[in-house]
Design an enzyme around this catalytic site. Structure first.
Site, PDB file in Angstrom:
ATOM      1  N   ALA A  55       1.223   1.023  11.663  1.00  0.00           N
ATOM      2  CA  ALA A  55       1.709   0.396  10.363  1.00  0.00           C
ATOM      3  C   ALA A  55       0.504   0.121   9.610  1.00  0.00           C
ATOM      4  CB  ALA A  55       2.342  -0.789  10.720  1.00  0.00           C
TER       5      ALA A  55
ATOM      6  N   LYS B 294     -13.747  -0.670  15.051  1.00  0.00           N
ATOM      7  CA  LYS B 294     -12.138  -1.468  15.152  1.00  0.00           C
ATOM      8  C   LYS B 294     -11.772  -1.277  16.487  1.00  0.00           C
ATOM      9  CE  LYS B 294     -10.443  -1.069  10.568  1.00  0.00           C
ATOM     10  NZ  LYS B 294      -9.912   0.119   9.601  1.00  0.00           N
TER      11      LYS B 294
ATOM     12  N   PHE C  68      -4.774   2.705  15.025  1.00  0.00           N
ATOM     13  CA  PHE C  68      -5.137   3.575  14.113  1.00  0.00           C
ATOM     14  C   PHE C  68      -6.306   3.046  13.363  1.00  0.00           C
ATOM     15  CE2 PHE C  68      -2.548   7.260  13.003  1.00  0.00           C
ATOM     16  CZ  PHE C  68      -1.418   7.279  14.313  1.00  0.00           C
TER      17      PHE C  68
ATOM     18  N   PRO D  51      -2.082 -12.252  10.130  1.00  0.00           N
ATOM     19  CA  PRO D  51      -2.449 -11.952  11.499  1.00  0.00           C
ATOM     20  C   PRO D  51      -2.660 -10.576  11.733  1.00  0.00           C
ATOM     21  CG  PRO D  51      -0.066 -12.585  11.050  1.00  0.00           C
ATOM     22  CD  PRO D  51      -0.788 -12.787   9.792  1.00  0.00           C
ATOM     23  N   ASP D  52      -3.487 -10.348  12.710  1.00  0.00           N
ATOM     24  CA  ASP D  52      -3.664  -9.231  13.237  1.00  0.00           C
ATOM     25  C   ASP D  52      -2.874  -8.682  14.342  1.00  0.00           C
ATOM     26  OD1 ASP D  52      -4.853  -6.487  14.418  1.00  0.00           O
ATOM     27  OD2 ASP D  52      -6.384  -6.688  12.842  1.00  0.00           O
ATOM     28  N   ILE D  53      -1.770  -7.870  14.039  1.00  0.00           N
ATOM     29  CA  ILE D  53      -0.734  -7.508  15.315  1.00  0.00           C
ATOM     30  C   ILE D  53      -1.550  -6.617  16.268  1.00  0.00           C
ATOM     31  CG2 ILE D  53       1.215  -6.224  15.679  1.00  0.00           C
ATOM     32  CD1 ILE D  53       1.611  -6.886  12.336  1.00  0.00           C
TER      33      ILE D  53
ATOM     34  N   ASN E  17       1.049  -1.133  -0.106  1.00  0.00           N
ATOM     35  CA  ASN E  17      -0.011   0.086  -0.114  1.00  0.00           C
ATOM     36  C   ASN E  17       0.979   1.275   0.065  1.00  0.00           C
ATOM     37  OD1 ASN E  17       0.524   0.928   2.925  1.00  0.00           O
ATOM     38  ND2 ASN E  17      -0.242  -1.156   3.045  1.00  0.00           N
TER      39      ASN E  17
ATOM     40  N   LYS F  85     -10.910  -5.003  18.032  1.00  0.00           N
ATOM     41  CA  LYS F  85      -9.505  -5.276  18.059  1.00  0.00           C
ATOM     42  C   LYS F  85      -9.024  -5.325  19.445  1.00  0.00           C
ATOM     43  CE  LYS F  85      -8.257  -3.942  13.425  1.00  0.00           C
ATOM     44  NZ  LYS F  85      -7.174  -4.346  12.627  1.00  0.00           N
TER      45      LYS F  85
ATOM     46  N   ASP G 254      -3.547  -6.697   4.587  1.00  0.00           N
ATOM     47  CA  ASP G 254      -4.410  -7.586   5.156  1.00  0.00           C
ATOM     48  C   ASP G 254      -4.263  -9.013   4.818  1.00  0.00           C
ATOM     49  OD1 ASP G 254      -5.784  -5.691   6.891  1.00  0.00           O
ATOM     50  OD2 ASP G 254      -6.752  -4.612   5.463  1.00  0.00           O
TER      51      ASP G 254
HETATM   52  O1  PMT Z   1       2.700   6.082   6.666  1.00  0.00           O
HETATM   53  P1  PMT Z   1       2.301   7.353   6.480  1.00  0.00           P
HETATM   54  O2  PMT Z   1       2.292   7.568   4.769  1.00  0.00           O
HETATM   55  O3  PMT Z   1       2.644   8.442   7.092  1.00  0.00           O
HETATM   56  O4  PMT Z   1       0.589   7.170   6.393  1.00  0.00           O
HETATM   57  C1  PMT Z   1      -0.062   6.962   7.661  1.00  0.00           C
HETATM   58  C2  PMT Z   1      -0.857   6.157   7.908  1.00  0.00           C
HETATM   59  C3  PMT Z   1      -2.105   6.279   6.910  1.00  0.00           C
HETATM   60  C4  PMT Z   1      -0.430   4.620   7.317  1.00  0.00           C
HETATM   61  C5  PMT Z   1      -1.305   5.925   9.457  1.00  0.00           C
HETATM   62  O5  PMT Z   1      -1.937   7.154   9.701  1.00  0.00           O
HETATM   63  C6  PMT Z   1      -2.425   4.769   9.554  1.00  0.00           C
HETATM   64  O6  PMT Z   1      -3.570   5.103   9.619  1.00  0.00           O
HETATM   65  N1  PMT Z   1      -1.986   3.424   9.723  1.00  0.00           N
HETATM   66  C7  PMT Z   1      -2.828   2.659  10.086  1.00  0.00           C
HETATM   67  C8  PMT Z   1      -2.955   2.037   8.529  1.00  0.00           C
HETATM   68  C9  PMT Z   1      -4.146   0.757   8.685  1.00  0.00           C
HETATM   69  O7  PMT Z   1      -3.701  -0.378   8.080  1.00  0.00           O
HETATM   70  O8  PMT Z   1      -5.417   1.014   8.924  1.00  0.00           O
HETATM   71  P2  PMT Z   1      -6.412  -0.137   9.389  1.00  0.00           P
HETATM   72  O9  PMT Z   1      -7.743   0.436   9.562  1.00  0.00           O
HETATM   73  O10 PMT Z   1      -6.421  -1.197   7.925  1.00  0.00           O
HETATM   74  O11 PMT Z   1      -5.939  -1.045  10.504  1.00  0.00           O
HETATM   75  C10 PMT Z   1      -6.503  -0.780  11.856  1.00  0.00           C
HETATM   76  C11 PMT Z   1      -5.221  -1.051  12.707  1.00  0.00           C
HETATM   77  O12 PMT Z   1      -5.029  -2.294  12.880  1.00  0.00           O
HETATM   78  C12 PMT Z   1      -4.137  -0.339  12.461  1.00  0.00           C
HETATM   79  O13 PMT Z   1      -3.528   0.197  13.798  1.00  0.00           O
HETATM   80  C13 PMT Z   1      -3.042  -1.359  11.921  1.00  0.00           C
HETATM   81  O14 PMT Z   1      -1.749  -0.900  12.172  1.00  0.00           O
HETATM   82  C14 PMT Z   1      -3.454  -2.589  12.696  1.00  0.00           C
HETATM   83  N2  PMT Z   1      -3.414  -3.671  11.877  1.00  0.00           N
HETATM   84  C15 PMT Z   1      -4.112  -3.751  10.719  1.00  0.00           C
HETATM   85  C16 PMT Z   1      -4.089  -5.187   9.988  1.00  0.00           C
HETATM   86  C17 PMT Z   1      -3.153  -6.059  10.608  1.00  0.00           C
HETATM   87  N3  PMT Z   1      -2.827  -7.108  10.011  1.00  0.00           N
HETATM   88  N4  PMT Z   1      -2.286  -5.874  11.701  1.00  0.00           N
HETATM   89  C18 PMT Z   1      -2.616  -4.766  12.527  1.00  0.00           C
HETATM   90  O15 PMT Z   1      -1.984  -4.599  13.366  1.00  0.00           O
END
Ligand code: PMT
Length: 409
Positions: free
Chosen positions: A278, A342, A328, A308-310, A214, A346, A282
């Site tokens: 991060a 979320k 995030f 896996p979801d960290i 991404n 989570k 997915d």
């Molecule tokens: O890196 P930049 O260009 O500065 O951009 C910043 C950002 C947009 C990446 C950052 O601000 C941000 O939103 N990060 C989370 C991105 C994300 O994957 O969000 P999500 O809504 O898909 O996931 C929700 C949360 O679960 C996040 O905290 C993510 O780190 C976590 N996650 C998701 C999937 C996975 N397999 N493991 C995880 O830990």
């Protein structure tokens, strides 16, 4: 010497060496003591006598001088300071630093020092843009050396471009900032706390040359890690592939895939705080191709399995769960609703929700706008730089730890 901050200024042989006199004046003005090492070439531009008069100290020049070694041996010289500043830093001294060459007092001192090093490059535009100088600079950056400038402008040789040494006030301000941050770190409100931050994208291989990823640049995660470290936290940054150099003073673990990020995160526990910034992919391939996939037919499907979801794994830990687990939510629609789902699903304590639609320019950009969501409240933060978001989050964490010794917000 008294207890003010001390800088060992190494002056190498470029035309900007004449500015070192003003630089010493400026550093003295802001309360920083200066001791100088002058290279042989630099002594063609500036005299030891004027440097001695301004720095009110001996100027060291020769590795094999009996009088210099008697007053202060070169090893002692390299350690008896709070910071080493190379200004101007010529292409030559930068190349020597990158390779570890020690053939005079300046380079021997640089190799022997255990103190932070900052350089202010100064050279002709073509020398600066030469692949070998750029390669040397990236080696120094990876080693944690900080670089000030160079700036665009007219050069002594008549050419125009990037290569002028930064102005004296900018160098002074950077050093001032450096010492301020160092003091905050020593007395910082997160001193003694262990923090883990995930950042950047992950890459999930499809075949040996293609992968799923991404647009995360890592800027937001790096800014958070830096802000927490500046408050004294012992900080580990687990990052996927990005273009950002490793920030000095932070332990950086480089990973590629979501599975590696999870393992790396678990290896860091126990920790007081985990921030998952991060953008983890997915999905990954059910079965990776070991050879490059050949084009066959018009439609091609990939079979993917969920990663896996960290965040959920760390937040759901029965043993060793950090006091504060922060995630995030990156959404392109229904930001609040999806982010709140979320938070529940989570099991984390806080969610920083951001709108990542194309128009927001959050992915890869310098700014972000956060909706801060905890179990009890929602706060709308204004548009801020990613650094300012890191600082605001650090302040929020400090307040939480003060108010809730072990509880939840
Ligand atoms: O890196 P930049 O260009 O500065 O951009 C910043 C950002 C947009 C990446 C950052 O601000 C941000 O939103 N990060 C989370 C991105 C994300 O994957 O969000 P999500 O809504 O898909 O996931 C929700 C949360 O679960 C996040 O905290 C993510 O780190 C976590 N996650 C998701 C999937 C996975 N397999 N493991 C995880 O830990």
């Amino acid at each position: 010497m008294d207890n003010k901050q001390r800088v060992l200024l190494i002056i190498s042989g470029g035309i900007a060496a004449y500015k070192s006199l003003d630089l010493i004046r400026e550093l003295n003005r802001i309360g920083i003591g200066v001791r100088c090492i002058l290279t042989e070439n630099a002594s063609k531009f500036v005299t030891p006598l004027s440097l001695t008069a301004l720095s009110k100290d001996t100027v060291y020049q020769d590795l094999f001088s009996i009088s210099d070694e008697n007053t202060m041996g070169h090893i002692q010289l390299s350690r008896n300071t709070d910071l080493v500043l190379v200004a101007p830093a010529t292409a030559n001294i930068i190349a020597k630093m990158s390779c570890g060459i020690a053939d005079d007092l300046a380079t021997t001192t640089l190799l022997a020092t255990d103190k932070p090093v900052i350089i202010a490059p100064s050279m002709n535009v073509r020398m600066w843009s030469h692949a070998s100088t750029q390669n040397n600079i990236s080696v120094l950056l990876k080693r944690g050396i900080k670089i000030i400038g160079p700036e665009n402008g007219e050069m002594a040789c008549g050419e125009f471009g990037l290569g002028r040494m930064s102005n004296i006030e900018k160098i002074g301000a950077t050093l001032n900032n450096f010492f301020k941050t160092k003091t905050t770190k020593a007395t910082g409100k997160l001193k003694g706390r262990k923090v883990v931050v995930t950042s950047g994208p992950t890459h999930e291989a499809i075949d040996p040359i293609r992968y799923i990823t991404n647009q995360s640049s890592g800027k937001q995660g790096f800014a958070i890690a830096r802000a927490l470290q500046e408050q004294g936290a012992s900080t580990t940054l687990i990052t996927g592939p990005t273009q950002i150099p490793d920030p000095p003073g932070i332990y950086v673990k480089h990973i590629t895939t979501a599975e590696e990020m999870l393992q790396s995160c678990l290896d860091c526990l126990p920790a007081d705080i985990v921030v998952c910034a991060a953008a983890v992919a997915d999905w990954r391939m059910k079965n990776k191709y070991s050879e490059k996939i050949k084009k066959e037919g018009e439609i091609f499907s990939l079979e993917l399995v969920e990663n896996p979801d960290i965040l959920a794994t760390v937040a759901g830990m029965k043993k060793n769960r950090p006091n504060l687990v922060i995630g995030f939510a990156a959404e392109t629609q229904n930001l609040l609703k999806n982010a709140s789902i979320k938070l529940d699903k989570k099991g984390c304590d806080w969610i920083l929700a951001n709108n990542v639609s194309k128009e927001s320019e959050v992915f890869g950009g310098d700014n972000n706008q956060i909706k801060f969501i905890s179990k009890n409240k929602i706060e709308e933060w204004p548009v801020l730089s990613k650094e300012a978001i890191g600082e605001k989050l650090a302040t929020r964490i400090i307040a939480f730890l003060k108010d809730n010794k072990n509880g939840k917000d």
